[in-house]
Scaffold this motif. Structure first.
Motif, PDB file in Angstrom:
ATOM      1  N   ALA A   1       0.889  -1.197   0.044  1.00 32.57           N
ATOM      2  CA  ALA A   1       0.064  -0.047  -0.070  1.00 32.57           C
ATOM      3  C   ALA A   1       1.069   1.157  -0.097  1.00 32.57           C
ATOM      4  O   ALA A   1       2.175   1.210   0.627  1.00 32.57           O
ATOM      5  CB  ALA A   1      -0.863  -0.007   1.199  1.00 32.57           C
ATOM      6  N   VAL A   2       0.361   2.217  -0.627  1.00 32.02           N
ATOM      7  CA  VAL A   2       1.055   3.601  -0.687  1.00 32.02           C
ATOM      8  C   VAL A   2       0.100   4.607  -0.190  1.00 32.02           C
ATOM      9  O   VAL A   2      -0.882   4.861  -0.527  1.00 32.02           O
ATOM     10  CB  VAL A   2       1.471   3.989  -2.010  1.00 32.02           C
ATOM     11  CG1 VAL A   2       2.014   5.167  -2.128  1.00 32.02           C
ATOM     12  CG2 VAL A   2       2.425   3.155  -2.722  1.00 32.02           C
ATOM     13  N   ILE A   3       0.738   5.163   0.919  1.00 30.27           N
ATOM     14  CA  ILE A   3       0.010   6.266   1.579  1.00 30.27           C
ATOM     15  C   ILE A   3       0.377   7.562   0.950  1.00 30.27           C
ATOM     16  O   ILE A   3       1.618   7.927   1.273  1.00 30.27           O
ATOM     17  CB  ILE A   3       0.185   6.193   3.044  1.00 30.27           C
ATOM     18  CG1 ILE A   3      -0.406   4.765   3.412  1.00 30.27           C
ATOM     19  CG2 ILE A   3      -0.826   7.593   3.830  1.00 30.27           C
ATOM     20  CD1 ILE A   3      -0.340   4.635   5.148  1.00 30.27           C
ATOM     21  N   LEU A   4      -0.452   8.499   0.615  1.00 27.79           N
ATOM     22  CA  LEU A   4       0.041   9.947   0.274  1.00 27.79           C
ATOM     23  C   LEU A   4      -0.418  10.802   1.508  1.00 27.79           C
ATOM     24  O   LEU A   4      -1.603  10.924   1.927  1.00 27.79           O
ATOM     25  CB  LEU A   4      -0.915  10.360  -1.114  1.00 27.79           C
ATOM     26  CG  LEU A   4      -0.779   9.313  -2.131  1.00 27.79           C
ATOM     27  CD1 LEU A   4      -1.619   9.827  -3.169  1.00 27.79           C
ATOM     28  CD2 LEU A   4       0.623   9.411  -2.673  1.00 27.79           C
ATOM     29  N   ALA A   5       0.689  10.982   2.268  1.00 29.98           N
ATOM     30  CA  ALA A   5       0.609  11.752   3.310  1.00 29.98           C
ATOM     31  C   ALA A   5       0.555  13.303   3.075  1.00 29.98           C
ATOM     32  O   ALA A   5       0.858  14.143   4.113  1.00 29.98           O
ATOM     33  CB  ALA A   5       1.520  11.220   4.511  1.00 29.98           C
ATOM     34  N   ASP A   6       0.513  13.665   1.839  1.00 33.40           N
ATOM     35  CA  ASP A   6       0.533  15.369   1.514  1.00 33.40           C
ATOM     36  C   ASP A   6      -0.636  15.250   0.577  1.00 33.40           C
ATOM     37  O   ASP A   6      -0.306  14.799  -0.432  1.00 33.40           O
ATOM     38  CB  ASP A   6       1.742  15.822   1.433  1.00 33.40           C
ATOM     39  CG  ASP A   6       1.861  17.144   1.549  1.00 33.40           C
ATOM     40  OD1 ASP A   6       0.645  17.855   1.627  1.00 33.40           O
ATOM     41  OD2 ASP A   6       2.706  17.990   1.654  1.00 33.40           O
TER      42      ASP A   6
ATOM     43  N   ILE B   1       5.030   5.228   2.886  1.00 32.05           N
ATOM     44  CA  ILE B   1       4.351   6.564   3.148  1.00 32.05           C
ATOM     45  C   ILE B   1       5.089   7.642   2.357  1.00 32.05           C
ATOM     46  O   ILE B   1       6.210   8.121   2.492  1.00 32.05           O
ATOM     47  CB  ILE B   1       4.220   6.793   4.611  1.00 32.05           C
ATOM     48  CG1 ILE B   1       3.513   5.674   5.264  1.00 32.05           C
ATOM     49  CG2 ILE B   1       3.580   8.309   4.951  1.00 32.05           C
ATOM     50  CD1 ILE B   1       3.612   5.607   6.930  1.00 32.05           C
ATOM     51  N   TYR B   2       4.296   8.348   1.741  1.00 29.52           N
ATOM     52  CA  TYR B   2       4.991   9.576   0.963  1.00 29.52           C
ATOM     53  C   TYR B   2       4.877  10.783   1.752  1.00 29.52           C
ATOM     54  O   TYR B   2       3.432  11.223   2.148  1.00 29.52           O
ATOM     55  CB  TYR B   2       4.229   9.695  -0.575  1.00 29.52           C
ATOM     56  CG  TYR B   2       5.334   9.201  -1.654  1.00 29.52           C
ATOM     57  CD1 TYR B   2       6.340   9.712  -2.246  1.00 29.52           C
ATOM     58  CD2 TYR B   2       5.063   7.642  -1.849  1.00 29.52           C
ATOM     59  CE1 TYR B   2       7.164   9.087  -2.951  1.00 29.52           C
ATOM     60  CE2 TYR B   2       5.818   7.158  -2.731  1.00 29.52           C
ATOM     61  CZ  TYR B   2       6.937   7.777  -3.224  1.00 29.52           C
ATOM     62  OH  TYR B   2       7.583   7.372  -4.138  1.00 29.52           O
TER      63      TYR B   2
ATOM     64  N   VAL C   1       7.463  -0.476   6.973  1.00 28.60           N
ATOM     65  CA  VAL C   1       6.764   0.563   6.936  1.00 28.60           C
ATOM     66  C   VAL C   1       7.905   1.643   6.436  1.00 28.60           C
ATOM     67  O   VAL C   1       8.843   1.872   7.091  1.00 28.60           O
ATOM     68  CB  VAL C   1       6.186   1.272   8.227  1.00 28.60           C
ATOM     69  CG1 VAL C   1       5.830   2.330   8.034  1.00 28.60           C
ATOM     70  CG2 VAL C   1       5.210   0.285   8.775  1.00 28.60           C
ATOM     71  N   ASP C   2       7.616   2.213   5.257  1.00 25.63           N
ATOM     72  CA  ASP C   2       8.997   2.891   4.698  1.00 25.63           C
ATOM     73  C   ASP C   2       8.350   4.549   4.533  1.00 25.63           C
ATOM     74  O   ASP C   2       7.291   4.577   3.943  1.00 25.63           O
ATOM     75  CB  ASP C   2       9.372   2.422   3.315  1.00 25.63           C
ATOM     76  CG  ASP C   2      10.301   1.204   3.734  1.00 25.63           C
ATOM     77  OD1 ASP C   2      10.856   0.815   4.759  1.00 25.63           O
ATOM     78  OD2 ASP C   2      10.121   0.229   2.747  1.00 25.63           O
ATOM     79  N   PHE C   3       9.327   5.357   4.688  1.00 25.35           N
ATOM     80  CA  PHE C   3       9.084   6.761   4.652  1.00 25.35           C
ATOM     81  C   PHE C   3       9.639   6.947   3.139  1.00 25.35           C
ATOM     82  O   PHE C   3      10.930   6.711   2.977  1.00 25.35           O
ATOM     83  CB  PHE C   3       9.435   7.606   5.619  1.00 25.35           C
ATOM     84  CG  PHE C   3       8.517   7.528   6.607  1.00 25.35           C
ATOM     85  CD1 PHE C   3       7.390   8.401   6.825  1.00 25.35           C
ATOM     86  CD2 PHE C   3       8.739   6.710   7.835  1.00 25.35           C
ATOM     87  CE1 PHE C   3       6.610   8.316   7.670  1.00 25.35           C
ATOM     88  CE2 PHE C   3       7.990   6.651   8.941  1.00 25.35           C
ATOM     89  CZ  PHE C   3       6.840   7.403   8.874  1.00 25.35           C
ATOM     90  N   ILE C   4       9.080   7.725   2.468  1.00 28.12           N
ATOM     91  CA  ILE C   4       9.925   8.322   1.051  1.00 28.12           C
ATOM     92  C   ILE C   4       9.617   9.722   1.272  1.00 28.12           C
ATOM     93  O   ILE C   4       8.267  10.097   1.199  1.00 28.12           O
ATOM     94  CB  ILE C   4       9.391   7.615  -0.197  1.00 28.12           C
ATOM     95  CG1 ILE C   4       9.424   5.929  -0.171  1.00 28.12           C
ATOM     96  CG2 ILE C   4      10.062   8.156  -1.293  1.00 28.12           C
ATOM     97  CD1 ILE C   4       8.730   5.289  -1.129  1.00 28.12           C
ATOM     98  N   ARG C   5      10.568  10.518   0.979  1.00 32.59           N
ATOM     99  CA  ARG C   5      10.397  11.688   1.105  1.00 32.59           C
ATOM    100  C   ARG C   5      10.804  12.464  -0.495  1.00 32.59           C
ATOM    101  O   ARG C   5      11.694  11.873  -0.958  1.00 32.59           O
ATOM    102  CB  ARG C   5      11.385  12.538   2.114  1.00 32.59           C
ATOM    103  CG  ARG C   5      10.692  12.479   3.382  1.00 32.59           C
ATOM    104  CD  ARG C   5      11.734  13.629   4.014  1.00 32.59           C
ATOM    105  NE  ARG C   5      11.865  13.266   5.481  1.00 32.59           N
ATOM    106  CZ  ARG C   5      12.430  14.275   6.426  1.00 32.59           C
ATOM    107  NH1 ARG C   5      12.878  15.108   5.967  1.00 32.59           N
ATOM    108  NH2 ARG C   5      12.318  13.772   7.607  1.00 32.59           N
TER     109      ARG C   5
ATOM    110  N   SER D   1      -3.769   9.642   3.147  1.00 29.20           N
ATOM    111  CA  SER D   1      -3.451   9.690   4.458  1.00 29.20           C
ATOM    112  C   SER D   1      -4.867   9.936   5.355  1.00 29.20           C
ATOM    113  O   SER D   1      -4.700   9.971   6.632  1.00 29.20           O
ATOM    114  CB  SER D   1      -2.330  10.461   5.064  1.00 29.20           C
ATOM    115  OG  SER D   1      -2.601  11.946   4.758  1.00 29.20           O
ATOM    116  N   ASP D   2      -6.119  10.412   4.800  1.00 35.32           N
ATOM    117  CA  ASP D   2      -7.171  10.900   5.453  1.00 35.32           C
ATOM    118  C   ASP D   2      -8.264  10.226   5.170  1.00 35.32           C
ATOM    119  O   ASP D   2      -9.453  10.512   5.419  1.00 35.32           O
ATOM    120  CB  ASP D   2      -7.388  12.457   5.213  1.00 35.32           C
ATOM    121  CG  ASP D   2      -7.419  12.527   3.650  1.00 35.32           C
ATOM    122  OD1 ASP D   2      -7.400  11.588   3.025  1.00 35.32           O
ATOM    123  OD2 ASP D   2      -7.255  13.696   3.210  1.00 35.32           O
TER     124      ASP D   2
END
Lengths: 424, 750
Positions: free
Chosen positions: B34-39, B82-83, B113-117, B146-147
């Motif tokens: 899964a890819v979460i778009l956190a912005d 998580i982007y 759980v990986d963060f990608i910036r 992410s919401d």
């Protein structure tokens, strides 16, 4: 590309498969969230709890009985806390605790038998409470905790005098700093407890069949049996009865029954019953009362049976039981003994789970969503006076005998488990 | 688009070296990613999102991202990416410190759980293109924002997606949508969306054929169906769907993103664009319309409000407070549908209804809390009334205050006896003094920070004595492309969310307010436009949406009229202003087109034309346009363009009938009356000049003007009479010029 056809959503089955590859803590936590998400619910809970406690016994590090007991207690109360609406979890935990205590005292007795330094004083106090009959005596629960502690104190005082010999006494309070625990006895205890838990698991899995074994006694030819929200146990019971008797089954559902596309409620069950030559009638919630005069018996499954004889049942069972009482029809409740709770429902009733209002009102229905407050109680409390027969895997029981069954299955020390929940 | 390699696995805490594992991962077929778009690159949650990312804002006292992660966990997702964009440190810190989601923790349900910036990302499109380059996605994956708050099981949708993909490799994406019930009346979630997505779907297969977005402020209230749609045996156009923002994608989707660098938004740009170019790329998109289960995105403040209420009403079950999904929570249900955590003190005669109260909060005696969420450690004084509000942790509300339908962020202090009206948004740490009543007029956004993130000068007139904070003004310049202010919504709608929709309160009335204001003129509101202004701004929840296109026919007609009016006036005025050509035919054509499109009535056409010419004429009076004399201005307005006069005569007046001419004169008078910045005397002079000009151009005849003169509607108000009086000279001249005929009318007119 050969994608697996398996579903991704976690389930109890998957969890049990993955037990070996995961750490114990991860498995426990997985189960906790399965419970919280209601991905494990109802009758599965008992089985899941037993499996998890088995893992705790088998895989966690413990050197003596007290450590094991506290581990089981903490894990158990975490599970119970995750699903306060499923009292069965607590029951299984209590059963396992009682089992460990039994095994431990057997061990100790054996040890005492072999070693000559027998201290009568020591063996007496721990076994004393288990001889007292707590039946119906609710105040037992709070009173017990102090007993245990005073016991520990007194024991540690004995330990002052009889140093090494008491090392194998597994019932000591945690205060005694004895490190030379006996690996052999711990090992033996482990396997014995595991055997015991497996027995409990067998009991759980066989309970429905055993209950169904009493079907031909309860169902008479020509009966009209009203089965309210037939649970798997009730289904098995009806099918078993159908093998021997000719009767008519009235299958009542409440309005919330959602089946596979286009199928009438309980279609599979009806097909099986019809194949066995039993007529079936489907009742919607409104039709229930109209058919009550015709019915001879009302049958449903319980989620839990309390000490007082009251029940936790699927919602809508209560109305069936009340109607049955009005018409003086016997109400038979099917419940495995593992569902018997050694406490009264006072605080539990308020924990009755409120489910998703979507069962009754579609979220797509805008005006209704705005205007209505839908409370979907998935379970409800049924007072004891509405029940005539408790049909358990040990046979049919009346309310008066519940107390003795409960005292047979639980140790008074463990009855207060629900009080310990917050210590986890 | 050079993407910076981000801190992997919660700042390298992963223990697993991710890089070498990558190759192996590509072969792991049965792992759900899964890819979460956190912005979201939006500023709809300002001023709150100045300090915290949207996904960490509490919804029913739980950070929103918890719901998203829990949703993924409940569907058996194993790998999570998580982007992060803005506030990425906060998000990473949150995950790292969470006992459950930090993937070092033994109890984390995810394998990784990986963060990608992406340091220079300005849109979701940049994220997706970056993801494509990274090559970490091995098979089907779930793309969520992410919401998202959802309780739906995805297994079915995943299985169907897989089956479709196996049947046809081009079936690359399944969108999970939820209907809000067709024809059952307005739905609060549908109203809260702000933008109405329109999915054109083939009902038998669920294939999405076209995607459009509609919103109440757009110029055209229609969209064009792709002609190729009609090759399909059947299709449905659905505007009742709520976009859950949950997409099941194959890796092909990422390639599609990479193919065009200008796609920014996953729906408006990407989906729309790819569907439009279906002939070229051949990709198929499917919809999964679920009528069971709950799913929604807290995509704006109104959705936040809507979802919070759904949580309170248990539609999101099992994600309700008393399930205690988050680790240290201990909610239990108490009476009247409320959930309170341990340590909550409700003093005697305090009433809590249908609310959630977090740990160690105190509710004073005599206080009423209803349909609200109160965070942890809040202190609510005595005799306070809190309704429909969201109060985050550590807030303090003094005795005898009232808070209605507002959001109070963490650590807000409200003094005694203060009043926080509907729609207020009060940001972190703001302090409202004693006995302050915030004005009701429009959305109150109060913050310690300015729109640029600096600390704001305290405005004592707003927050009272001893207060801290000032009005927060949203950046509304849509050309301003500073890092976060990068919203791709239609600019007007975005403004509207700021200004009139009261932040939380995007009610039909405020929408209509905007529709009638339309672009930049407020001078053209006829009396009929005013009639659908809000009569009572407080009766918020009962009002229906007028833009969900499910309203009564009358409202719909009024709406089209109004839209037509704005567009038509605008078109004509532009044509009249054009200095390089004297051609009016284009404008006329456009006008007739608009009229047909909107099915505008004669009277609304007349009104639009009158308003347009009046605006042009009054504009010419002003100094920047040469400060012409009224006569000159009137003449210039009418005759400078070829065909304008004919246009007025044929379309504006619509015939030689005396009644129609009088109507047109009346429309002119009303338009002048409503023109801002023009005092009544001058307006009257201009009216006289225009009437005379029209008379001499043979558009109006003296009978028409005299009929207008005698019309009672022309003298309804004092201002109207004032304007009218200025034309007395003209009327008398007309009467004298033709004495024999005007005799009778003269008597009437006095």
């Amino acid at each position: 590309m050969a994608p697996s056809q398996a579903a991704y959503a976690p389930s109890l089955e998957k969890l049990l498969k993955s037990l070996k590859s995961k750490s114990l803590e991860a498995s426990i936590e997985d189960l906790i969230f399965l419970l919280k998400r209601r991905q494990v619910s109802g009758d599965e809970c008992a089985n899941a709890t037993a499996h998890m406690l088995l893992q705790v016994v088998a895989r966690s590090k413990w050197h003596d009985v007290d450590q094991l007991l506290s581990r089981i207690q903490s894990t158990g109360s975490r599970l119970a806390q995750a699903a306060p609406h499923e009292p069965v979890i607590g029951n299984i935990v209590r059963r396992v605790l009682g089992l460990i205590r039994d095994e431990a005292s057997e061990d100790r007795n054996a040890d005492e038998f072999m070693s000559e330094s027998v201290s009568d004083l020591q063996s007496l106090p721990p076994s004393a409470p288990s001889h007292t009959r707590p039946t119906g005596a609710t105040p037992v629960r709070p009173a017990l905790v102090p007993t245990a502690t005073s016991l520990a104190v007194s024991k540690s005082m004995f330990n002052l005098l009889s140093a090494a010999e008491t090392a194998d006494s597994p019932m000591t309070g945690a205060s005694t700093p004895i490190s030379q625990a006996q690996p052999t006895s711990a090992h033996a205890l482990r396997s014995e407890v595991i055997d015991g838990i497996e027995e409990i698991m067998d009991e759980i899995s066989q309970a429905d069949d055993q209950i169904a074994g009493f079907a031909d006694i309860q169902v008479h030819p020509g009966d009209f049996i009203l089965a309210m929200l037939p649970s798997p146990a009730v289904e098995r019971f009806l099918l078993k009865a159908a093998a021997k008797r000719r009767f008519t089954a009235l299958l009542a559902s409440n309005g919330s029954y959602i089946s596979a596309v286009g199928e009438a409620p309980y279609a599979a069950l009806r097909k099986k019953l019809n194949a066995a030559g039993v007529n079936t009638v489907n009742l919607a919630s409104n039709g229930l009362l109209a058919y009550m005069p015709r019915a001879n018996k009302v049958i449903f499954g319980a989620k839990a049976v309390y000490q007082s004889g009251g029940l936790l049942v699927d919602s809508a069972c209560c109305i069936a039981a009340r109607a049955a009482q009005e018409y003086s029809k016997p109400v038979i409740v099917l419940s495995g003994v593992y569902k018997f709770c050694p406490f009264d429902p006072s605080e539990e009733v308020s924990k009755v789970d409120l489910g998703n209002p979507m069962t009754y009102v579609s979220y797509g229905d805008g005006p209704a969503v705005d205007a209505l407050e839908v409370e979907n109680a998935v379970a409800e409390y049924l007072p004891p006076e509405l029940v005539d027969v408790y049909l358990t895997n040990l046979g049919p029981q009346t309310r008066d005998h519940l107390g003795s069954i409960i005292s047979d299955h639980y140790k008074p020390e463990d009855m207060g488990l629900s009080l310990l929940i917050n210590e986890a | 688009m050079s993407a910076k390699q981000g801190g992997k696995g919660a700042a390298g805490g992963g223990g697993k070296a991710k890089k070498p594992a990558k190759a192996a991962e590509e072969k792991r077929e049965d792992v759900l990613q899964a890819v979460i778009l956190a912005d979201s690159f939006q500023d709809r949650f300002r001023p709150f999102t100045l300090e915290k990312p949207r996904c960490l804002l509490p919804l029913a006292n739980i950070p929103i991202i918890e719901y998203t992660l829990e949703f993924l966990a409940s569907n058996g997702v194993q790998d999570v990416f998580i982007y992060c964009g803005a506030h990425s440190d906060d998000v990473e810190k949150f995950i790292k410190e969470s006992p459950r989601w930090n993937h070092d923790s033994p109890i984390c349900p995810f394998a990784s759980v990986d963060f990608i910036r992406v340091s220079d990302a300005t849109s979701i499109g940049d994220f997706m293109r970056d993801l494509d380059k990274r090559n970490v996605i091995s098979s089907d994956f779930i793309l969520v924002h992410s919401d998202v708050v959802a309780n739906i099981p995805l297994d079915d949708a995943l299985a169907k997606h897989r089956a479709r993909r196996e049947a046809n490799r081009d079936a690359c994406m399944t969108m999970v949508l939820r209907p809000t019930g067709q024809g059952q009346g307005p739905h609060r979630a549908a109203e809260a969306r702000g933008i109405t997505p329109v999915f054109v779907v083939e009902p038998s297969t669920g294939r999405c054929l076209q995607y459009e977005e509609m919103h109440p402020l757009q110029k055209e209230h229609y969209f064009k169906l792709d002609p190729s749609l009609f090759k399909h045996p059947e299709f449905e156009m659905r505007s009742d769907l709520i976009d859950t923002g949950i997409d099941i994608c194959t890796p092909d989707v990422l390639a599609l993103w990479s193919e065009s660098f200008d796609y920014e938004l996953p729906r408006k740009n990407f989906l729309h664009g790819v569907l439009k170019d279906w002939e070229l790329n051949g990709k198929l998109f499917y919809t999964e319309i679920l009528d069971k289960g709950y799913a929604a995105r807290a995509s704006n403040l109104r959705m936040y409000d809507c979802i919070s209420r759904d949580v309170l009403e248990r539609w999101t079950f099992p994600y309700v407070p008393d399930s205690n999904m988050v680790h240290d929570q201990s909610y239990r249900r108490v009476n009247e549908g409320s959930c309170v955590e341990d340590g909550v003190v409700i003093e005697r005669q305090g009433t809590v209804r249908k609310s959630v109260i977090g740990r160690d909060s105190i509710v004073g005696s005599g206080t009423t809390v209803s349909r609200s969420v109160i965070g942890r450690r809040c202190k609510i004084g005595k005799n306070v009334r809190i309704e429909d509000s969201y109060i985050w942790d550590d807030a303090v509300i003094g005795d005898n205050s009232t808070v209605a339908y507002s959001i109070l962020a963490a650590s807000v202090v409200v003094g005694q006896g203060s009043h926080i009206p509907n729609g207020s948004l009060i940001s972190y740490g703001v302090r409202i003094g004693d006995n302050v009543s915030l004005p009701k007029a429009q959305t109150q956004r109060i913050s310690l920070l300015t729109e640029h993130g600096d600390s704001a000068q305290t405005d004592g007139s707003v927050v009272g004595r001893g207060g801290k904070g000032a009005f927060y003004r949203q950046i509304i310049d849509d050309e301003d492309n500073s890092d976060e202010d990068d919203d791709r919504d239609p600019a007007v709608l975005q403004n509207s969310l700021v200004y009139s929709l009261e932040g939380l309160n995007l009610s039909s009335s405020s929408i209509s307010t905007f529709a009638s204001h339309d672009s930049f003129d407020s001078d053209d509101e006829g009396p009929d436009a005013a009639s659908y202004y809000p009569s009572d701004p407080d009766q918020r929840r009962s009002r229906l949406s007028s833009f969900a296109s499910d309203d009564s026919a009358a409202a719909a007609a009024a709406k089209t009229d109004d839209a037509f009016h704005g567009d038509a006036v605008h078109g004509i005025v532009d044509a009249l202003r054009a200095e390089d050509s004297d051609d009016f035919d284009g404008a006329k054509l456009e006008f007739m087109g608009l009229r047909l499109a909107n099915n505008a009535s004669d009277s609304s056409m007349r009104r639009a034309i009158a308003v347009a010419f009046v605006r042009r004429a009054s504009e010419l009076l002003s100094p920047e346009h040469g400060a012409l004399e009224p006569t000159k201005a009137a003449e210039n307005a009418f005759v400078s363009k070829n065909g304008a006069v004919k246009f007025i005569k044929e379309v504006g007046v619509g015939g030689d009938d005396v009644a129609q001419q009088a109507e047109f004169a009346l429309a002119l008078q009303k338009a002048l009356h409503n023109t801002k910045g023009l005092e009544a005397g001058r307006a009257g002079v201009l009216l006289a000049a225009m009437l005379q000009q029209l008379y001499s151009l043979d558009v109006l005849e003296e009978e028409g003007i005299l009929a207008w003169w005698g019309d009672k509607r022309a003298a309804e108000t004092e201002d109207m009479t004032g304007i009218k009086e200025k034309c007395r000279v003209l009327v008398e001249w007309l009467e004298n010029a033709d004495e024999e005929e005007s005799g009778e009318e003269d008597e009437d007119s006095d």
